[in-house]
Design a protein around this motif. Structure first.
Motif, PDB file in Angstrom:
ATOM      1  N   GLN A 262       0.853  -1.181   0.000  1.00  0.00           N
ATOM      2  CA  GLN A 262       0.000   0.000   0.000  1.00  0.00           C
ATOM      3  C   GLN A 262       0.891   1.233   0.000  1.00  0.00           C
ATOM      4  O   GLN A 262       1.885   1.292   0.722  1.00  0.00           O
ATOM      5  CB  GLN A 262      -0.938   0.001   1.216  1.00  0.00           C
ATOM      6  N   LEU A 263       0.511   2.203  -0.816  1.00  0.00           N
ATOM      7  CA  LEU A 263       1.313   3.413  -0.990  1.00  0.00           C
ATOM      8  C   LEU A 263       0.545   4.606  -0.440  1.00  0.00           C
ATOM      9  O   LEU A 263      -0.590   4.871  -0.846  1.00  0.00           O
ATOM     10  CB  LEU A 263       1.602   3.616  -2.474  1.00  0.00           C
ATOM     11  N   ILE A 264       1.154   5.317   0.504  1.00  0.00           N
ATOM     12  CA  ILE A 264       0.511   6.491   1.094  1.00  0.00           C
ATOM     13  C   ILE A 264       1.380   7.732   0.874  1.00  0.00           C
ATOM     14  O   ILE A 264       2.571   7.626   0.587  1.00  0.00           O
ATOM     15  CB  ILE A 264       0.220   6.300   2.600  1.00  0.00           C
ATOM     16  N   ASN A 265       0.738   8.903   1.010  1.00  0.00           N
ATOM     17  CA  ASN A 265       1.414  10.184   0.763  1.00  0.00           C
ATOM     18  C   ASN A 265       2.106  10.175  -0.606  1.00  0.00           C
ATOM     19  O   ASN A 265       3.264  10.544  -0.752  1.00  0.00           O
ATOM     20  CB  ASN A 265       2.425  10.478   1.877  1.00  0.00           C
ATOM     21  N   HIS A 266       1.348   9.766  -1.608  1.00  0.00           N
ATOM     22  CA  HIS A 266       1.843   9.520  -2.960  1.00  0.00           C
ATOM     23  C   HIS A 266       1.716  10.715  -3.891  1.00  0.00           C
ATOM     24  O   HIS A 266       2.171  10.671  -5.027  1.00  0.00           O
ATOM     25  CB  HIS A 266       1.091   8.341  -3.570  1.00  0.00           C
ATOM     26  N   GLY A 267       1.069  11.788  -3.427  1.00  0.00           N
ATOM     27  CA  GLY A 267       0.989  12.988  -4.246  1.00  0.00           C
ATOM     28  C   GLY A 267      -0.325  13.189  -4.973  1.00  0.00           C
ATOM     29  O   GLY A 267      -0.601  14.289  -5.464  1.00  0.00           O
ATOM     30  N   VAL A 268      -1.157  12.145  -5.093  1.00  0.00           N
ATOM     31  CA  VAL A 268      -2.485  12.322  -5.681  1.00  0.00           C
ATOM     32  C   VAL A 268      -3.391  12.891  -4.594  1.00  0.00           C
ATOM     33  O   VAL A 268      -3.459  12.334  -3.491  1.00  0.00           O
ATOM     34  CB  VAL A 268      -3.052  10.994  -6.217  1.00  0.00           C
ATOM     35  N   SER A 269      -4.065  13.983  -4.890  1.00  0.00           N
ATOM     36  CA  SER A 269      -4.807  14.696  -3.842  1.00  0.00           C
ATOM     37  C   SER A 269      -5.962  13.870  -3.275  1.00  0.00           C
ATOM     38  O   SER A 269      -6.608  13.093  -3.987  1.00  0.00           O
ATOM     39  CB  SER A 269      -5.349  16.018  -4.388  1.00  0.00           C
ATOM     40  N   LYS A 270      -6.195  14.043  -1.979  1.00  0.00           N
ATOM     41  CA  LYS A 270      -7.305  13.350  -1.319  1.00  0.00           C
ATOM     42  C   LYS A 270      -8.637  13.750  -1.940  1.00  0.00           C
ATOM     43  O   LYS A 270      -9.544  12.929  -2.061  1.00  0.00           O
ATOM     44  CB  LYS A 270      -7.299  13.683   0.183  1.00  0.00           C
ATOM     45  N   LYS A 271      -8.763  15.015  -2.329  1.00  0.00           N
ATOM     46  CA  LYS A 271     -10.013  15.467  -2.932  1.00  0.00           C
ATOM     47  C   LYS A 271     -10.282  14.744  -4.251  1.00  0.00           C
ATOM     48  O   LYS A 271     -11.419  14.312  -4.510  1.00  0.00           O
ATOM     49  CB  LYS A 271      -9.981  16.975  -3.175  1.00  0.00           C
ATOM     50  N   LEU A 272      -9.251  14.592  -5.081  1.00  0.00           N
ATOM     51  CA  LEU A 272      -9.435  13.910  -6.355  1.00  0.00           C
ATOM     52  C   LEU A 272      -9.801  12.449  -6.129  1.00  0.00           C
ATOM     53  O   LEU A 272     -10.674  11.905  -6.824  1.00  0.00           O
ATOM     54  CB  LEU A 272      -8.165  14.013  -7.198  1.00  0.00           C
ATOM     55  N   MET A 273      -9.172  11.810  -5.148  1.00  0.00           N
ATOM     56  CA  MET A 273      -9.480  10.413  -4.857  1.00  0.00           C
ATOM     57  C   MET A 273     -10.914  10.280  -4.353  1.00  0.00           C
ATOM     58  O   MET A 273     -11.633   9.338  -4.719  1.00  0.00           O
ATOM     59  CB  MET A 273      -8.477   9.864  -3.838  1.00  0.00           C
ATOM     60  N   HIS A 274     -11.353  11.217  -3.518  1.00  0.00           N
ATOM     61  CA  HIS A 274     -12.730  11.218  -3.029  1.00  0.00           C
ATOM     62  C   HIS A 274     -13.712  11.455  -4.177  1.00  0.00           C
ATOM     63  O   HIS A 274     -14.731  10.766  -4.307  1.00  0.00           O
ATOM     64  CB  HIS A 274     -12.903  12.300  -1.959  1.00  0.00           C
ATOM     65  N   ASP A 275     -13.383  12.417  -5.029  1.00  0.00           N
ATOM     66  CA  ASP A 275     -14.280  12.773  -6.135  1.00  0.00           C
ATOM     67  C   ASP A 275     -14.449  11.627  -7.121  1.00  0.00           C
ATOM     68  O   ASP A 275     -15.549  11.385  -7.637  1.00  0.00           O
ATOM     69  CB  ASP A 275     -13.758  14.009  -6.872  1.00  0.00           C
ATOM     70  N   VAL A 276     -13.357  10.903  -7.410  1.00  0.00           N
ATOM     71  CA  VAL A 276     -13.463   9.845  -8.412  1.00  0.00           C
ATOM     72  C   VAL A 276     -14.280   8.672  -7.872  1.00  0.00           C
ATOM     73  O   VAL A 276     -15.083   8.062  -8.606  1.00  0.00           O
ATOM     74  CB  VAL A 276     -12.068   9.396  -8.901  1.00  0.00           C
TER      75      VAL A 276
END
Length: 343
Positions: free
Chosen positions: A68-82
């Protein structure tokens, strides 16, 4: 549409065609959540120590085939939105989903119940939306028009995941000792395919599976999953659940990367189970070669005489491997068996 589980309202029992054979059922035994799967944090000290980061990734890929990869640079908002927008899609009325529902595997973007529903001996408890993502400008016009923001959100997400995937492959390249830029070869990482799997609530999860035991046929998979558990990996003959980690990507090695690494990296087997009272949605992004790309163990990993470090697999065109992978999956034959070299 009639083959989609969501079209069958108020199911109180699992239909016979979805009941998995006894030897493959998850059953009622509780599967432990696998808290020891490696969690790699890019931020902080590790992020500034490339050598240590490469070491951790390689160890995880060798021992588990997963991390599992954390603090990877993809925003939390974008992950929530998708996740939000794909759930909105599965909740659309049937008439809105009908235009993208298809059993034709050649259709670029399609919603379907199974890859080969009519030939399956048993069906799996899921619905899948599949479409290519890269290059975006060639594919986005075929994506769903509803929800209205689907193309914008998923397009932004797929671009970020592609960038992250190539960065990870660059680190793996370094860990394997390949020449710099090995995975930047356009043919090796030409394609990005998104599988969005939706697992509706199931009357009896002990009888069904969302996905059967399998290993991915591609190079690398990045999975975004909700807080609902369902992913299980096979480790030393035991099924272990991967506990959802908020805002993390589950990364796993595909069989193509196992072959290129001559078995140094593990394309681990995994499956998806269902839940009784809650739906689960996951977004898997595959990075894979062009159909005509030649795949085989990287020569730099083999000894000159090939006696101490012989190739474990014979080379092949990726399109031939894909067609055999589908056949092997249908026949429950290990997908790499026909490519192994016998000594």
């Amino acid at each position: 549409m009639e083959k989609l589980i969501s079209s069958r309202s108020n199911l109180q029992l699992v239909p016979e065609s979805y009941v998995i054979p006894p030897e493959s059922r998850p059953g009622n035994a509780k599967v432990p959540l696998f808290e020891t799967i490696p969690v790699i944090d890019i931020a902080g000290e590790l992020g500034s120590d490339r050598a240590q980061l490469v070491k951790q990734i390689m160890q995880a890929c060798q021992d588990f085939g997963f991390f599992q990869l954390i603090n990877h640079g993809v925003s939390k908002k974008l992950m929530h939105d998708v996740l939000e927008v794909v759930n909105e899609l599965f909740e659309l009325p049937a008439k809105d989903k009908e235009s993208i529902c298809s059993e034709d595997p050649k259709q670029s973007c399609r919603l379907y119940a199974s890859i080969d529903y009519d030939r399956e001996k048993v069906h799996y408890w899921r619905e899948t939306l599949r479409h290519p993502c890269h290059p975006l400008e060639e594919h986005v016009q075929f994506w769903p028009e509803k929800p209205a923001r689907y193309r914008k959100v998923v397009g932004s997400y797929s671009a970020e995941v592609m960038k992250l995937s190539l960065w990870l492959l660059d680190l793996i390249c370094e860990g394997l000792g390949f020449e710099a830029g090995y995975f930047e070869d356009h043919e090796l990482t030409q394609n990005q395919l998104m599988y969005i799997n939706h697992y509706p609530p199931c009357p009896d999860p002990s009888l069904t599976l969302g996905l059967p035991k399998h290993s991915d046929p591609n190079l690398l998979t990045l999975l975004l999953q909700e807080k609902v558990s369902g992913l299980q990996i096979l480790k030393d003959g035991e099924w272990l659940g991967v506990e959802p980690n908020p805002n993390a990507f589950v990364v796993n090695v595909g069989l193509t990367l196992q072959i290129i690494s001559n078995g140094k990296l593990l394309g681990a087997e995994h499956r998806a189970v269902t839940q009784k009272n809650v739906a689960r949605t996951s977004i898997a992004t595959f990075i894979y070669p062009s159909e005509n790309c030649h795949i085989g163990p990287e020569k730099s990993l083999l000894s000159e005489c090939s006696s101490t470090t012989p190739p474990l697999y014979r080379g092949f065109a990726y399109k031939d491997y894909l067609s055999s992978y589908v056949a092997d999956t249908n026949e429950s034959v290990p997908p790499l068996e026909r490519y192994k070299i016998q000594y």
